[in-house]
Design a protein around this motif. Structure first.
Motif, PDB file in Angstrom:
ATOM      1  N   TYR A  68       0.856  -1.197   0.000  1.00  0.00           N
ATOM      2  CA  TYR A  68       0.000   0.000   0.000  1.00  0.00           C
ATOM      3  C   TYR A  68       0.891   1.244   0.000  1.00  0.00           C
ATOM      4  N   GLY A  69       0.776   2.052  -1.075  1.00  0.00           N
ATOM      5  CA  GLY A  69       1.695   3.165  -1.281  1.00  0.00           C
ATOM      6  C   GLY A  69       2.966   2.650  -1.911  1.00  0.00           C
ATOM      7  N   CYS A  70       2.818   1.995  -3.060  1.00  0.00           N
ATOM      8  CA  CYS A  70       3.901   1.172  -3.624  1.00  0.00           C
ATOM      9  C   CYS A  70       5.058   1.965  -4.210  1.00  0.00           C
ATOM     10  N   GLY A  71       4.841   3.233  -4.587  1.00  0.00           N
ATOM     11  CA  GLY A  71       5.928   4.009  -5.182  1.00  0.00           C
ATOM     12  C   GLY A  71       6.468   3.334  -6.427  1.00  0.00           C
ATOM     13  N   SER A  72       7.731   2.967  -6.404  1.00  0.00           N
ATOM     14  CA  SER A  72       8.365   2.303  -7.551  1.00  0.00           C
ATOM     15  C   SER A  72       7.999   0.822  -7.649  1.00  0.00           C
TER      16      SER A  72
ATOM     17  N   LEU B 282      -4.690   1.838  -8.601  1.00  0.00           N
ATOM     18  CA  LEU B 282      -5.040   2.816  -7.574  1.00  0.00           C
ATOM     19  C   LEU B 282      -5.579   2.082  -6.346  1.00  0.00           C
ATOM     20  N   PRO B 283      -5.642   2.737  -5.177  1.00  0.00           N
ATOM     21  CA  PRO B 283      -5.945   2.049  -3.913  1.00  0.00           C
ATOM     22  C   PRO B 283      -7.243   1.246  -3.882  1.00  0.00           C
ATOM     23  N   ASP B 284      -8.248   1.622  -4.660  1.00  0.00           N
ATOM     24  CA  ASP B 284      -9.514   0.875  -4.641  1.00  0.00           C
ATOM     25  C   ASP B 284      -9.338  -0.581  -5.064  1.00  0.00           C
ATOM     26  N   ALA B 285      -8.212  -0.900  -5.707  1.00  0.00           N
ATOM     27  CA  ALA B 285      -7.986  -2.274  -6.170  1.00  0.00           C
ATOM     28  C   ALA B 285      -7.656  -3.219  -5.023  1.00  0.00           C
ATOM     29  N   ALA B 286      -7.309  -2.683  -3.859  1.00  0.00           N
ATOM     30  CA  ALA B 286      -7.009  -3.530  -2.698  1.00  0.00           C
ATOM     31  C   ALA B 286      -8.309  -4.088  -2.136  1.00  0.00           C
ATOM     32  N   GLN B 287      -8.483  -5.392  -2.204  1.00  0.00           N
ATOM     33  CA  GLN B 287      -9.734  -6.029  -1.791  1.00  0.00           C
ATOM     34  C   GLN B 287      -9.436  -7.250  -0.932  1.00  0.00           C
ATOM     35  N   GLY B 288     -10.176  -7.406   0.143  1.00  0.00           N
ATOM     36  CA  GLY B 288     -10.094  -8.613   0.944  1.00  0.00           C
ATOM     37  C   GLY B 288      -8.895  -8.634   1.878  1.00  0.00           C
TER      38      GLY B 288
END
Length: 298
Positions: free
Chosen positions: A173-177, A220-226
């Motif tokens: 989360y907040g992957c940068g590179s 983008l962050p919305d892709a983080a699920q579960g």
């Protein structure tokens, strides 16, 4: 190539910089005129802190032009403006021709994470002792392995991956590179989601993953699920506190949470922020920065 060097006050530095770009300066940079003296002042802070000032009390503004005539014409035009009473020309000087690509590359050497795990720019040979190598060049997004927070995260990954049960899902989360996500992939992780609010970071993560022949989903962050057996977040303390309920909700039973971007003095506030969900502890430290981790009961 010629450089126009100006001295101006905090109140005019933004106007001067904008004006230089309007007259087609090749580049514009701003520095503290009092750097390396007792009058030097810090300018930038963390998110959530008071808004940073627009410039230092006295700023050096440097602008590059293709010729001396262009630099002189620009200086003359600037000094003729009503608002430029406190703008002073320090010098107009020739800039020696350099191989800027080679100069930039010389600043980035291979980075040791562990004796066996290294981050190596594409123009360097990997050290002979390297068993695992991540190829990573400086780019638009944060994360080259040179910062202590990144190194601590990667050390943790190297110490917990491969030999143990591989992570079936990972969230960076907040992957940068994409450096942490790629590090996890190189140590056996699967189904990796690398998310960031910055579209440039998404593009950078995809490109870096391809260069290292690993698979991840950058979005983008919305892709983080579960829920995930491993959740990584190397950001800063203030956003980490705000994200506490979200990040903890993504940690699967028996899973690990790994947080970085935290100064030693901020440990207690992070522990307090995460206490309703997980018990954080300090797992590593380097140069005043700490790595904090927690594990959800299985």
């Amino acid at each position: 190539m010629h450089e126009l060097v100006l001295i101006c006050s905090e109140d005019s530095v933004e106007t001067v910089s904008d004006a230089l770009m309007e007259v087609d300066a090749l580049s514009v940079s701003v520095e503290d005129a009092d750097a390396d003296t007792d009058a030097e002042k810090a300018l930038f802070g963390e998110p959530g802190m008071p808004v940073a000032r627009s410039g230092w009390q006295r700023s050096v503004v440097r602008a590059l032009f293709a010729s001396e005539a262009e630099a002189t014409e620009c200086a003359t035009l600037l000094l003729a403006q009503d608002w430029a009473t406190d703008v002073h020309v320090q010098t107009i000087q020739q800039v020696p021709e350099q191989d800027w690509v080679r100069l930039t590359q010389s600043q980035f050497a291979p980075v040791e994470i562990t004796p066996e795990f290294w981050i190596v720019p594409s123009w360097h040979e990997a050290p002979a002792q390297a068993v695992k190598v991540m190829r990573l060049d400086p780019g638009l997004a944060f994360g080259t392995g040179t910062h202590p927070t990144t190194r601590m995260c990667l050390r943790w990954i190297a110490g917990h991956g491969d030999n143990n049960q591989p992570w079936k899902r990972v969230l960076d989360y907040g992957c940068g590179s994409g450096i942490l996500a790629i590090g996890a992939a190189l140590h056996g992780a699967q189904n990796i989601d690398a998310v960031d609010i910055d579209p440039a970071a998404v593009i950078s993560s995809e490109a870096n993953a391809a260069a290292n022949k690993v698979s991840l989903k950058a979005a983008l962050p919305d892709a983080a699920q579960g829920e995930y057996p491993l959740v990584l977040a190397n950001i800063l303390a203030t956003p980490l506190k705000l994200l506490a309920p979200l990040l903890c909700a993504h940690v699967a039973p028996g899973g690990h949470l790994v947080l970085a971007g935290i100064l030693e003095r901020q440990a207690d506030e992070l522990k307090q922020a995460y206490a309703p969900w997980l018990q954080l502890e300090v797992s590593d430290s380097e140069d005043g920065w700490i790595l904090m981790t927690a594990r959800r009961p299985g």
